[in-house]
Design an enzyme around this catalytic site. Structure first.
Site, short mmCIF file in Angstrom:
data_model
loop_
_atom_site.label_atom_id
_atom_site.label_comp_id
_atom_site.label_asym_id
_atom_site.label_seq_id
_atom_site.Cartn_x
_atom_site.Cartn_y
_atom_site.Cartn_z
N MET A 181 34.91 42.86 36.41
CA MET A 181 35.01 44.07 37.23
C MET A 181 34.96 45.30 36.33
O MET A 181 35.38 46.40 36.73
CB MET A 181 36.30 44.05 38.06
CG MET A 181 36.34 42.85 39.02
SD MET A 181 37.34 43.11 40.49
CE MET A 181 38.94 43.36 39.77
N GLY A 182 34.49 45.13 35.10
CA GLY A 182 34.37 46.26 34.19
C GLY A 182 35.69 46.64 33.54
O GLY A 182 36.63 45.84 33.54
N GLN A 242 41.80 32.67 30.84
CA GLN A 242 43.01 31.92 31.22
C GLN A 242 44.10 32.84 31.76
O GLN A 242 44.99 32.40 32.46
CB GLN A 242 43.50 31.13 29.99
CG GLN A 242 44.87 30.49 30.11
CD GLN A 242 44.93 29.40 31.18
OE1 GLN A 242 43.91 28.84 31.58
NE2 GLN A 242 46.13 29.10 31.65
N GLN A 299 43.28 32.10 39.43
CA GLN A 299 41.87 32.38 39.74
C GLN A 299 40.98 31.28 39.18
O GLN A 299 40.08 30.78 39.86
CB GLN A 299 41.47 33.73 39.16
CG GLN A 299 39.96 33.97 39.17
CD GLN A 299 39.59 35.38 38.76
OE1 GLN A 299 39.75 36.30 39.55
NE2 GLN A 299 39.10 35.59 37.56
N ASP A 346 44.03 34.84 34.11
CA ASP A 346 44.03 34.66 35.57
C ASP A 346 43.99 33.16 35.86
O ASP A 346 42.99 32.63 36.36
CB ASP A 346 42.82 35.38 36.18
CG ASP A 346 42.85 36.86 35.85
OD1 ASP A 346 43.83 37.53 36.20
OD2 ASP A 346 41.91 37.34 35.19
N HIS A 374 37.61 40.30 27.68
CA HIS A 374 36.24 40.13 28.17
C HIS A 374 35.29 39.85 27.01
O HIS A 374 34.39 39.02 27.12
CB HIS A 374 35.75 41.41 28.86
CG HIS A 374 36.49 41.77 30.11
ND1 HIS A 374 37.30 42.88 30.19
CD2 HIS A 374 36.55 41.16 31.31
CE1 HIS A 374 37.81 42.95 31.42
NE2 HIS A 374 37.39 41.92 32.10
O1 PAF Z 1 38.53 38.31 37.01
C1 PAF Z 1 37.85 39.24 37.51
O2 PAF Z 1 37.54 40.24 36.86
C2 PAF Z 1 37.37 39.13 38.95
O3 PAF Z 1 38.34 38.54 39.75
C3 PAF Z 1 36.02 38.41 39.09
C4 PAF Z 1 36.08 36.97 38.63
C5 PAF Z 1 34.95 39.16 38.30
C6 PAF Z 1 35.59 38.41 40.57
O4 PAF Z 1 35.49 39.69 41.08
#
Ligand code: PAF
Length: 280
Positions: A30-31, A148, A153, A150, A37
Site C-alpha cells: 500500500m506504499g 510476517q 494476513q 501481518d 517492504h
Molecule cells: O499488507 C499490505 O500492505 C496490504 O494489506 C496488501 C497485502 C498490499 C493488500 O492491500
C-alpha cells in the site's frame, strides 16, 4: 521501471514476462515503503527474474472509522526506492480501476478472518483477500512476498491460495525491526516522539514471553501474563489483544506442544500497532 496504472497494461506486461520464460515475483504493497517492504523486494529479486510491485491503498480493507483517508501516501519517494531496488514493473491503479462501479464480488476466507485482528476489524480480511486475489489474477506471479509482521494476513492469504487452487507460491519474510525492536510499519509514521518511545513495549512484551518459553514454561496463560506485565508498566499503551494461536488456523492454543504464534495489537496514542513472534 515500467509504471503501469491500467489492469490491461499490467496484465499484458506480466504475460509478456512469463511468455519469455521469466520467473515472476510480486510484492503487493500500500506504499509508504520502509525497510520491511525493501526486504520483500530483495527476496523477490533473489528468487525471480522479473520483479513486479504494486502500490494501492485498498479502500475495501478499511472500515469507515479507520485511517483510509490519512494513510501515508508517498508515491514519488516510493518510486525512487523501487527503482533503486531494480523493480521492473510497478502497478499503481486508481480505486476506480480496481473497483469499477457495480463490483459486488468479494473473497471471504471464513473463520480465520474473524480471529486476531479480524475480531476488531470486521471486514478487513475480506478486503485484503479480495484485493490480493484480484492482484494475483492481474499479475499471475510465480512467487508473491508478504511480511510476517501481518501474521494473520499471511495466514488468510495462504489459506485462500490453498482453497482456491491459485498457482502462486506465497513466501512470508521475517519482520524487520528498528534498533529498539519496534516492528517496521507504514503506520509508525503516525507516532509522535513520545508515542514512538512507548511503541517499543510491543516487542519488549513479546521478547519477555519468548524468554519465559525458552526457560521451559509451556503454559500459554503464563506467557501472556508475563507480556501483560510489561504493558502494565506502560499505561499509555492500550492493549487490544495478546493471544497465542496456531500460525495457520489462528485458533487459540491451549498448549505449546507445536509451533505457536504470539500476537499482540495495541494502540499507542491513536495509532494501532501489531507485532508477533513464532515459538519455538
Ligand atoms: O499488507 C499490505 O500492505 C496490504 O494489506 C496488501 C497485502 C498490499 C493488500 O492491500
Amino acid at each position: 521501471m515500467n509504471v503501469i496504472d491500467s489492469i490491461a497494461g499490467m496484465h499484458s506486461a506480466c504475460a509478456q514476462a512469463r511468455a519469455a520464460g521469466k520467473k515472476l515475483g510480486f510484492v503487493p504493497t500500500m506504499g509508504a515503503l520502509h525497510e520491511g517492504h525493501l526486504s520483500l523486494l530483495r527476496a523477490a529479486r533473489e528468487r525471480c527474474d522479473v520483479v513486479a510491485a504494486s502500490i494501492f491503498v485498498n479502500p475495501t480493507q478499511f472500515a469507515p472509522n479507520e485511517d483510509f483517508a490519512k494513510y501515508p501516501r508517498a508515491l514519488e519517494r516510493d518510486s525512487e526506492l523501487l527503482q533503486f531496488e531494480q523493480v521492473d514493473l510497478l502497478f499503481t491503479p486508481t480505486k476506480e480501476e480496481m473497483y469499477p462501479l457495480g463490483a459486488v464480488t468479494f473473497v471471504e476466507v471464513r473463520d480465520l478472518s474473524d480471529r486476531l485482528c479480524g475480531k476488531s476489524r470486521p471486514g478487513h480480511f475480506r478486503g485484503v483477500a479480495t484485493v490480493v486475489n484480484k492482484l494475483f489474477n492481474i499479475v499471475q506471479p510465480d512467487f508473491a512476498f508478504f511480511g510476517q509482521k501481518d501474521a494473520a494476513q499471511s495466514a488468510v492469504i495462504r489459506r485462500m491460495v490453498r482453497d482456491l487452487d491459485l498457482a502462486v507460491n506465497v513466501v512470508v519474510c521475517p519482520i524487520v525491526r528498528e534498533a529498539d525492536g519496534l516492528a517496521m510499519s507504514s503506520r509508525n509514521a503516525y507516532l509522535s516522539a513520545a508515542d514512538r518511545k512507548q511503541a517499543a513495549a510491543l516487542s519488549r512484551a513479546l521478547r519477555k514471553a519468548e524468554s519465559l518459553y525458552r526457560s521451559g514454561e509451556r503454559d500459554p496463560k503464563k506467557l501472556i501474563d508475563s507480556a501483560r506485565r510489561i504493558f502494565a508498566e506502560q499505561p499509555e499503551v492500550a492493549v487490544e489483544y495478546i493471544e497465542i494461536a496456531d500460525p495457520d488456523t489462528l485458533e487459540t492454543l491451549r498448549d505449546l506442544s507445536r509451533p505457536a504464534l504470539v500476537a499482540v495489537a495495541a494502540r499507542v496514542g491513536s495509532t494501532r500497532l501489531i507485532d508477533n513472534i513464532v515459538l519455538p
